[in-house]
Every structure is written in C-alpha cells, then in structure tokens.
Design an enzyme around this catalytic site. Structure first.
Site, short mmCIF file in Angstrom:
data_model
loop_
_atom_site.label_atom_id
_atom_site.label_comp_id
_atom_site.label_asym_id
_atom_site.label_seq_id
_atom_site.Cartn_x
_atom_site.Cartn_y
_atom_site.Cartn_z
N CYS A 106 0.83 -1.21 0.00
CA CYS A 106 0.00 0.00 0.00
C CYS A 106 0.87 1.26 0.00
CB CYS A 106 -0.99 -0.02 1.17
SG CYS A 106 -2.31 1.22 1.01
N HIS A 196 -3.70 -5.15 0.80
CA HIS A 196 -3.15 -5.46 2.12
C HIS A 196 -3.29 -6.96 2.42
CE1 HIS A 196 -2.53 -1.44 3.98
NE2 HIS A 196 -3.50 -1.05 3.16
N GLU A 198 -2.01 -8.46 4.81
CA GLU A 198 -2.01 -8.65 6.27
C GLU A 198 -3.37 -8.38 6.91
OE1 GLU A 198 -1.34 -4.20 6.02
OE2 GLU A 198 -1.11 -5.97 4.75
#
Length: 267
Positions: A106, A196, A198
């Site tokens: 990002c 993302h 994560e």
C-alpha cells in the site's frame, strides 16, 4: 498441511518490517498492530522466519542486517512533505543497492513508485475499501506453476491515493479498471502491491465502520458487500516469500532498479 518450507534446505530468512504507522488505538486490542499481523501471515507459511520491526517514523535501520525489508501501509500520503518519508525512501534505495529484496505494501507500494521516478496522487475514483479484485496481467516465476496461478487476485484494500505513473523499468503484474497499477515489480529486487495481505475482512469491516462518514454511504455499503469474497492473502504471502528467496545475488546492476544516486536525481 505443513509449510512449503518445512524441512527445506533454505536458510532462515530474516525479514525487516519497516513499520510506517500503527493500527488505530481503538482497533488494536481486537486485531493487534501491523507487526503482529505480518508476523502471523509469514510464520503461517514459514515457521522458521525471523522478523525484526523498525519504527521508521522514529529510527531507521543503521545497517542492512536483514535479507529483505517490507514497507507497511500508512494513513499518510507518500507525497506529504515529511523528513522521515524522504529518509525512508533513501534507506530503501541503499537497501536495493545492497542487493536486498524490498516488499512494498500500500503506502510502501506507492513510496517505491513516487521516489524512484514515478508519481502518486489522489485517485479521481476516490476510496478503495473492502475486498478489491485485480487481474493478473503477467504470470511470473515466483507465482509458481503457471497452470496453478489464478487469473485474479483478491485482497483487502484501503486507499485513496494511487500510482499515476510508474518508475522507468517497472512492470505491472496486477491491474484493475479501478486501480490500473495494483501491483508491480522493479528489477529483480522490488515487489509491490496496493492491497493489504495482512488485513482480514473482519478488520476491514471494523475500519470501514470507523471511517463510514468519511467514505460516504455508497462507498461504505459497496465495501461491506465485497467482504463476502474470500481473499488471497496466504497465496500472496507465498508469492512474497518465493520472490524474496529467489535472489541468488548474481543479478546484473542494470536489473536492480535505480541506484541511490539515480533516485536522488528524482527526489
């Protein structure tokens, strides 16, 4: 099933997390902070991985001790005039010169573009939230067997800026109509993604709830509806590990992306 690295001859990988921001205080108790999120993601695929976190708003690494560095997301923009952002870009240039692999997530994706000859700006289409889908426009070796590589990649996203112009030599591998530069490589040492890996959908839902007024009701509702789409977070994590481990240190300088001196000329 075990990790694909279980019992493998690979040496232990040392990954440096260049933490550019923290999860909002109100969400940390439930979801943890970015280092915990990335730690869980990578250890699920490679339990032997060693991770060191650097709070780069306060202090950058002073030596290149890690095999690879990952730049996290951040609520700020890469074009904000802040010394720590410029200093982080300079460290990344030094790490590339040192033949280290770089993963940009990002804000990290955008930082690589913006400081290495490209351009990042607010996107006319506005916020991307929820699970965003991009098309894999290139099937690359670190993705594994081409027959097994999906045509699309689904990841949680949360951004209003986008890469508007790529650095010279960058190659897009993931794209969508909403976000044309969803992922790119730069030479053999840099891999970036706008999404993302994560973040899970529960976190995405909670973050959209906090930002509901900012996003506007139409964007919020579309984001919530997208959360039924399963993400490819673990798949992309396997790709990141494969990309990082592919470095044999013998690549020619021309393949490394811009040198620190070249990057300063763009800075």
């Amino acid at each position: 099933t075990g990790s694909i690295y279980e019992g493998s001859p690979f040496m232990t990988l040392h990954l440096g997390i260049l933490q550019t921001d923290s999860v909002l205080d109100g969400l940390q108790e439930r979801f943890g902070d970015y280092p915990e999120m990335f730690g869980g993601l990578f250890t699920a695929e490679d339990p032997s991985i060693r991770i060191t976190t650097y709070d780069v708003q306060r202090m950058l690494p002073t030596t290149l001790d890690c095999d690879a560095y990952l730049i996290t997301g951040c609520k700020l923009s890469v074009y904000d005039d802040l010394p720590w952002i410029r200093e982080l870009a300079e460290f990344v240039a030094q790490a590339i010169d040192g033949k280290k692999k770089i993963l940009g997530i990002c804000f990290g994706h955008q930082l690589i573009a913006h400081f290495f000859g490209g351009l990042v700006a607010p996107a006319p289409v506005g916020w991307a939230v929820g699970v965003q889908t991009s098309t894999l426009v290139q099937k690359l070796p670190w993705m594994g067997d081409g027959d097994q590589v999906p045509d699309q990649l689904h990841l949680v996203s949360s951004h209003k800026d986008q890469v508007q112009r790529l650095p010279e030599g960058a190659q897009v591998f993931a794209s969508s109509d909403f976000c044309p530069v969803s992922g790119f490589t730069l030479g053999d040492h840099v891999l970036t993604i706008q999404g993302h890996p994560e973040l899970n959908t529960q976190y995405s839902e909670a973050l959209m709830g906090v930002r509901r007024e900012l996003l506007g009701e139409d964007v919020y509702q579309a984001g919530i509806e997208s959360l039924t789409t399963p993400t490819d977070a673990q798949l992309f994590t396997r790709w990141m590990l494969a990309f990082v481990r592919d470095n044999d240190g013998k690549q020619q300088a021309v393949d490394q992306g811009p040198s620190s001196e070249e990057r300063r000329q763009h800075g």
